[in-house]
Structures are given as structure tokens and as C-alpha cells.
Motif scaffolding. Structure first.
Motif, PDB file in Angstrom:
ATOM      1  N   ASP A 108      18.203  15.353  10.998  1.00 41.08           N
ATOM      2  CA  ASP A 108      18.973  15.796  12.158  1.00 41.08           C
ATOM      3  C   ASP A 108      20.417  15.282  12.098  1.00 41.08           C
ATOM      4  OD1 ASP A 108      18.091  13.187  12.526  1.00 41.08           O
ATOM      5  OD2 ASP A 108      17.914  13.400  14.697  1.00 41.08           O
ATOM      6  N   LYS A 109      20.693  14.283  11.235  1.00 38.24           N
ATOM      7  CA  LYS A 109      22.057  13.763  11.067  1.00 38.24           C
ATOM      8  C   LYS A 109      22.824  14.490   9.980  1.00 38.24           C
ATOM      9  CE  LYS A 109      20.913   9.157  12.646  1.00 38.24           C
ATOM     10  NZ  LYS A 109      20.925   7.733  12.332  1.00 38.24           N
ATOM     11  N   GLY A 110      22.122  15.286   9.151  1.00 35.52           N
ATOM     12  CA  GLY A 110      22.763  16.008   8.055  1.00 35.52           C
ATOM     13  C   GLY A 110      21.944  15.895   6.781  1.00 35.52           C
ATOM     14  N   THR A 111      22.611  15.933   5.651  1.00 30.26           N
ATOM     15  CA  THR A 111      21.965  15.821   4.356  1.00 30.26           C
ATOM     16  C   THR A 111      22.067  14.370   3.890  1.00 30.26           C
ATOM     17  OG1 THR A 111      22.573  18.091   3.786  1.00 30.26           O
ATOM     18  CG2 THR A 111      21.971  16.653   1.965  1.00 30.26           C
ATOM     19  N   VAL A 112      20.930  13.773   3.545  1.00 28.87           N
ATOM     20  CA  VAL A 112      20.900  12.400   3.040  1.00 28.87           C
ATOM     21  C   VAL A 112      20.658  12.463   1.539  1.00 28.87           C
ATOM     22  CG1 VAL A 112      19.788  10.150   3.166  1.00 28.87           C
ATOM     23  CG2 VAL A 112      20.015  11.546   5.241  1.00 28.87           C
ATOM     24  N   VAL A 113      21.647  12.023   0.765  1.00 33.14           N
ATOM     25  CA  VAL A 113      21.545  12.010  -0.695  1.00 33.14           C
ATOM     26  C   VAL A 113      21.264  10.578  -1.135  1.00 33.14           C
ATOM     27  CG1 VAL A 113      22.758  12.439  -2.858  1.00 33.14           C
ATOM     28  CG2 VAL A 113      23.143  13.950  -0.912  1.00 33.14           C
ATOM     29  N   THR A 114      20.228  10.404  -1.965  1.00 35.15           N
ATOM     30  CA  THR A 114      19.886   9.092  -2.502  1.00 35.15           C
ATOM     31  C   THR A 114      20.457   8.968  -3.912  1.00 35.15           C
ATOM     32  OG1 THR A 114      17.857   9.021  -1.193  1.00 35.15           O
ATOM     33  CG2 THR A 114      17.995   7.531  -3.079  1.00 35.15           C
ATOM     34  N   ILE A 115      21.218   7.914  -4.128  1.00 32.74           N
ATOM     35  CA  ILE A 115      21.806   7.607  -5.433  1.00 32.74           C
ATOM     36  C   ILE A 115      21.083   6.369  -5.959  1.00 32.74           C
ATOM     37  CG2 ILE A 115      23.923   6.961  -6.654  1.00 32.74           C
ATOM     38  CD1 ILE A 115      24.096   9.733  -5.346  1.00 32.74           C
ATOM     39  N   GLU A 116      20.569   6.439  -7.187  1.00 36.20           N
ATOM     40  CA  GLU A 116      19.820   5.316  -7.757  1.00 36.20           C
ATOM     41  C   GLU A 116      20.724   4.133  -8.087  1.00 36.20           C
ATOM     42  OE1 GLU A 116      16.538   4.875  -7.886  1.00 36.20           O
ATOM     43  OE2 GLU A 116      16.405   6.801  -6.856  1.00 36.20           O
ATOM     44  N   ASN A 117      21.911   4.379  -8.621  1.00 36.87           N
ATOM     45  CA  ASN A 117      22.792   3.280  -9.006  1.00 36.87           C
ATOM     46  C   ASN A 117      24.159   3.835  -9.398  1.00 36.87           C
ATOM     47  OD1 ASN A 117      23.322   0.476  -9.642  1.00 36.87           O
ATOM     48  ND2 ASN A 117      23.316   1.078 -11.786  1.00 36.87           N
TER      49      ASN A 117
END
Length: 81
Positions: A58-67
Motif C-alpha cells: 500500500d506504500k508502493g513498490t518495495v525492492v529488496t537489494i541483497e548487497n
């Protein structure tokens, strides 16, 4: 660890987001919350578009970056050719 964002966008909602690790240590895993409902890709230094690990919230797109390595960057974009 200090991650510095730099964002460019246009009126159509197209975005480029550069995340720079401005420290001497690896960043480790981090999440980038982008106020957009579009899909984002990692643009590699070789010019390839790689799908990013992301989820819609609901806040937008959450992108996970490993490092992000020290003094390196990741470029996220929703502009593809």
C-alpha cells in the motif's frame, strides 16, 4: 553504512533511482520503498535489464537489494527499451 539515493523522473512516472553505497563496508540486505506501482529492474553496468526482487504494498513498490559493495551503486529503473 550510508546509502545515498539519486532520483530522476518525468511527468509520465518514469524513474531512474541510483543507490550509492558511500562507505567502506558492504551494505548488506536493504529495502527501497518507491512510491510507484510500476515494476522496477536493475540496469547493470553492461546495459542489461535484470528483474529486481520486489513486492507491491500500500506504500508502493518495495525492492529488496541483497548487497551494494563499498563505493559501488545499483541503478533501478522502470524504463525499458
Amino acid at each position: 553504512v550510508k546509502i545515498m539515493p539519486s532520483v530522476t523522473s518525468n511527468s509520465g512516472g518514469d524513474m531512474n533511482i541510483m543507490l550509492t553505497n558511500a562507505s567502506f563496508d558492504d551494505s548488506g540486505k536493504l529495502k527501497c520503498i518507491i512510491r510507484s506501482d510500476k515494476a522496477f529492474y536493475i540496469l547493470t553496468q553492461e546495459g542489461e535489464f535484470v528483474p529486481s526482487r520486489q513486492e507491491k504494498t500500500d506504500k508502493g513498490t518495495v525492492v529488496t537489494i541483497e548487497n551494494i559493495k563499498p563505493w559501488d551503486y545499483i541503478l533501478l529503473t522502470n524504463i525499458t527499451f
